[in-house]
Design an enzyme around this catalytic site. Structure first.
Site, PDB file in Angstrom:
ATOM      1  N   HIS A 184       4.013  -5.534 -18.317  1.00 35.69           N
ATOM      2  CA  HIS A 184       3.665  -6.691 -19.219  1.00 35.69           C
ATOM      3  C   HIS A 184       4.816  -7.907 -18.502  1.00 35.69           C
ATOM      4  O   HIS A 184       4.467  -9.049 -18.274  1.00 35.69           O
ATOM      5  CB  HIS A 184       3.894  -6.504 -20.399  1.00 35.69           C
ATOM      6  CG  HIS A 184       3.114  -7.737 -21.092  1.00 35.69           C
ATOM      7  ND1 HIS A 184       1.750  -7.564 -21.529  1.00 35.69           N
ATOM      8  CD2 HIS A 184       3.472  -8.683 -21.645  1.00 35.69           C
ATOM      9  CE1 HIS A 184       1.419  -8.587 -22.109  1.00 35.69           C
ATOM     10  NE2 HIS A 184       2.410  -9.404 -22.449  1.00 35.69           N
ATOM     11  N   CYS A 482      -4.661 -10.592   2.777  1.00 32.08           N
ATOM     12  CA  CYS A 482      -4.531 -10.871   1.440  1.00 32.08           C
ATOM     13  C   CYS A 482      -4.090 -10.004   0.489  1.00 32.08           C
ATOM     14  O   CYS A 482      -4.011 -10.022  -0.928  1.00 32.08           O
ATOM     15  CB  CYS A 482      -6.071 -10.792   0.776  1.00 32.08           C
ATOM     16  SG  CYS A 482      -6.716  -9.441   1.069  1.00 32.08           S
TER      17      CYS A 482
HETATM   18  C1  PEP Z   1      -4.771  -4.534  -0.911  1.00 35.94           C
HETATM   19  O1  PEP Z   1      -4.843  -3.455  -0.807  1.00 35.94           O
HETATM   20  O2  PEP Z   1      -3.891  -5.183  -0.163  1.00 35.94           O
HETATM   21  C2  PEP Z   1      -5.477  -5.436  -1.451  1.00 35.94           C
HETATM   22  C3  PEP Z   1      -5.393  -6.927  -1.243  1.00 35.94           C
HETATM   23  O3  PEP Z   1      -6.554  -5.174  -2.364  1.00 35.94           O
HETATM   24  P1  PEP Z   1      -5.902  -4.697  -3.861  1.00 35.94           P
HETATM   25  O4  PEP Z   1      -4.526  -4.707  -4.167  1.00 35.94           O
HETATM   26  O5  PEP Z   1      -6.794  -5.194  -4.960  1.00 35.94           O
HETATM   27  O6  PEP Z   1      -6.336  -2.944  -3.614  1.00 35.94           O
END
Ligand code: PEP
Ligand code: MG
Length: 555
Positions: A184, A482
Site C-alpha cells: 500500500h 511499456c
Molecule cells: C510487463 O510485463 O513489462 C508489462 C508491461 O506487463 P505487466 O507488468 O502488466 O505484466
C-alpha cells in the site's frame, strides 16, 4: 555512516529527521475495574466523543476522499449499537479500555465476515478503537506523528487511513520496515511522487530526530550521513526538482529525434493526470485491471463504455490497448479457473484468451465500437505472445474486427529471439520488460527472495531488447517499451539506443525521462547502450552506461 537496504520506489532522494509512527497499542488486559460503573461509563463517553470530534476535524482539514473516510470513522465511533455493547461490558465490571477494545473487536469480526467493501472497513474500526483506548490511557493517538517540522516518516507499513491523511508538505520521505514494491505504501508513494524505500527491515532501529538520506533510486537509507553526502543528496534533489518543473515538451533526444512519451494506465480515470503530466498518448492500457474482481466476463456494452471513456481523453493521439492479460499475478476468475502449479508458465495472456476465444472476440468488438465512436488512434496488442503462430492468430483476428493496428507484446524470450519473423506479421511490438526480465532470468517477479535477479539492466535482457529493436528497424515497424524499465531515466536512454521508438510509463515518471532524453543524441544513446550491452552483469551494465553518459556530458 551506514546504509540500510530496501526497495526504492521512484527515483527521488530526500533527507531529514526521522519521526517514527507509534506501534499499535497492546490489547488491554481483562482485569476488573477499580472504578464504579458510572465513572467508567463517563470516561468512555468522553473519550469516544473526543475521538469522534478529532476525526471530524482532521477530515474537514484534509478534504476530498479523506474527509469521507474520516467522517465515516467518526460515525462508527458513536454508533449506538457499539455504545450498547460497550455498556454491557462496563456493567459487568470491565475497565473502560477493555470494554472498548472487546466491543470494537466483536464488531470488527462481524464486518470482516461480510467481506467486500464492508469487510475492508474492519481496519478502520481497529483504528478508531486504538484511538479511544489511547485516549483512555492518556497516550498519544497512534498513527502519523506530528513533530511540528518536516520529517522522514518511518513505519512498519501504512494503513489506508494513515495514507489518506499524509500531509505532503511535511512528509519528506517514507521508509517502511515491511512491504514490497506492491504494498500500500509503495502504491501511494508512486501515485503521489513521494520519495520512498520500502521493506527496510533494519529501519526498526531508527530513532526519532536522527538525520537520514532516503535514496529511492538506489533503494538505500543512509544513517549518520557525512556533510558531503548530505550536500550531494541536496544537489540531486534540486536537479530532480528542476527536471520536474521544466516545461513539458514532446519526448525527444538532443538532436531532435522524436521519442514519444506515453502513459501506462489501468483505468480511464487516470487519463487527466497523464495528459497534465505531458503524456503524448497511452502506451499500455491494462484492460484486465478493470475486471480483477469480476466473477463473470464483462459484457460488450460495459467494455465499450470504458474504452470509449479512455479514447475520448486522447483525441488524435495513439492509445495502445492490451487485450486481457489474465493469469499469474493478475488472475481473472472468468479466464483462469484451473489450478496450476506454475501459473506464470501456464495458461496466461494470449494462451488464456485463446482458450476462451468468445471472450477475446467480445473484447475486440467493444474496442472496435469505441474506436468508431472516438477520435483517438487505437492500437491493440496481445500479451505474452511467444510464437509466430500466435502472432498470426491474434493479428488476423484483429483484422476480422476492423482493428487497424494490431501488435504483440514481447515479454517471452522466444518472441524476442523470433522478432524478425514476429514483426514481419505484426504492425508493432511493445516490450514488457517486467515479464521479459522474469522469464529471461527465471526469477518470479513476485518473489522477494529472487528479486536481485529481477533487474532489467541485465545484459541478457538488454540483448533481447536489442534484437527486437533491430528487427523493428529492419522492418520499419515501431517497437515501444511499456515495462517499468522505461521509467528509469538512464535505462530509458539505453532502450532508445537499442531501438525503442517510444517509451511508456507511470505518468509520474515522465518528467525525469523527458529530461534524461534531452541530454543525449541518438549517437550518444547508441554508444551508451553498447557500453551496457558489453557488461557481464546488471550492476556493471548500469555503471558502464552511467560512465558513458557522463563522458558525453563532460565532452
Ligand atoms: C510487463 O510485463 O513489462 C508489462 C508491461 O506487463 P505487466 O507488468 O502488466 O505484466
Ligand atoms: Mg507483462
Amino acid at each position: 555512516m551506514s546504509e540500510l537496504r530496501g526497495v526504492g520506489i521512484g527515483l527521488g532522494v530526500a533527507q531529514g529527521p526521522v519521526a517514527r509512527m507509534a506501534d499499535p497499542l497492546p490489547a488491554p488486559e481483562d482485569t476488573p475495574s477499580t472504578l464504579s460503573v458510572e465513572d467508567e461509563t463517563a470516561r468512555v463517553r468522553e473519550a469516544v466523543a473526543a475521538v469522534a470530534r478529532e476525526l471530524e476535524q482532521r477530515g474537514s482539514h484534509a478534504g476530498g476522499t479523506a474527509r469521507d473516510v474520516l467522517e465515516a470513522q467518526a460515525m462508527m465511533a458513536e454508533d449506538p449499537s457499539l455504545d450498547a455493547e460497550i455498556g454491557t461490558r462496563l456493567a459487568a465490571g470491565k475497565t473502560g479500555e477493555f470494554a472498548v477494545h472487546d466491543a470494537f473487536a466483536s464488531f470488527r469480526d462481524t464486518l470482516a465476515a461480510m467481506g467486500g467493501y464492508l469487510g475492508e472497513r474492519a481496519a478502520d474500526l481497529d483504528d478508531v478503537a486504538q484511538r479511544v483506548v489511547a485516549r483512555l490511557r492518556g497516550l498519544p493517538a497512534p498513527g502519523v506523528p506530528d513533530p511540528g517540522h518536516p520529517f522522514v516518516l518511518v513505519a512498519k507499513e501504512l494503513a489506508p487511513a494513515d495514507t489518506a491523511l499524509l500531509d505532503l508538505d511535511t512528509v519528506l520521505a517514507l521508509v517502511t520496515t515491511d512491504g514490497g514494491p506492491t504494498s500500500h505504501t509503495a502504491i501511494l508513494a508512486r501515485e503521489k511522487s513521494i520519495v520512498a524505500v520500502v521493506g527496510v527491515g533494519a529501519a526498526k532501529d531508527l530513532v526519532d530526530g536522527q538525520t537520514v538520506i532516503v535514496d529511492a533510486a538506489k533503494g538505500v537509507v543512509t544513517v549518520h550521513p557525512t556533510e558531503e553526502e548530505l550536500t550531494h543528496a541536496r544537489h540531486r534533489a534540486d536537479a530532480r526538482a528542476a527536471a520536474t518543473s521544466a516545461p513539458i515538451t514532446p519526448g525527444a533526444l538532443a538532436d531532435g529525434t522524436a521519442i514519444p512519451l506515453l502513459a501506462n494506465l489501468g483505468k480511464p480515470g487516470g487519463a487527466d493526470e497523464a495528459v497534465e503530466l505531458g503524456a503524448e498518448g497511452v502506451g499500455l492500457f491494462r484492460t484486465e485491471f478493470l475486471f480483477l474482481s469480476s466473477t463473470n466476463a464483462p459484457t460488450v456494452d460495459q467494455q465499450t463504455r470504458a474504452y470509449t471513456e479512455l479514447l475520448t481523453a486522447f483525441p488524435g493521439q495513439k492509445v495502445v490497448v492490451r487485450a486481457l492479460d489474465a493469469g499469474a499475478d493478475k488472475p481473472l476468475a472468468f479466464l483462469n479457473d484451473a489450478h496450476e502449479e506454475n501459473p506464470a508458465l501456464g495458461l496466461r495472456g494470449i494462451r488464456a484468451l485463446r482458450a476462451s476465444e468468445d471472450i477475446l472476440r467480445e473484447q475486440l468488438t467493444a474496442l472496435q465500437q469505441a474506436d468508431a465512436a472516438t477520435e483517438a488512434d487505437l492500437w491493440v496488442m496481445a500479451p505474452m505472445v511467444g510464437t509466430v503462430e500466435e502472432t498470426e492468430y491474434f493479428t488476423s483476428l484483429c483484422r476480422e474486427y476492423g482493428i487497424k493496428t494490431a501488435g504483440v507484446m514481447v515479454e517471452v524470450p522466444s518472441a524476442a529471439l523470433m522478432a524478425d519473423r514476429v514483426l514481419a506479421i505484426a504492425d508493432f511490438a511493445s516490450i514488457g520488460t517486467n515479464d521479459l526480465t522474469q522469464y529471461t532470468m527465471a526469477a518470479d517477479r513476485l518473489l522477494g527472495s529472487v528479486s536481485s535477479f529481477q533487474d532489467p539492466w541485465h545484459p541478457a535482457v538488454l540483448r533481447l531488447i536489442g534484437m527486437t529493436g533491430a528487427a523493428g528497424k529492419a522492418q520499419g515497424k515501431p517497437v515501444g517499451i511499456c515495462g517499468e524499465a522505461a521509467a528509469d531515466p538512464l535505462l530509458a536512454v539505453v532502450l532508445v539506443g537499442l531501438g525503442a521508438t517510444s517509451l511508456s510509463m507511470a505518468p509520474t515518471a515522465l518528467a525525469d525521462v523527458r529530461a534524461a532524453l534531452l541530454k543525449q543524441t541518438m549517437r550518444d544513446a547508441e554508444r551508451i547502450a553498447s557500453a551496457a550491452l558489453g557488461a557481464a552483469d546488471a550492476a556493471s551494465a548500469r555503471a558502464a552506461a552511467q560512465a558513458a553518459a557522463d563522458d558525453h556530458t563532460s565532452a
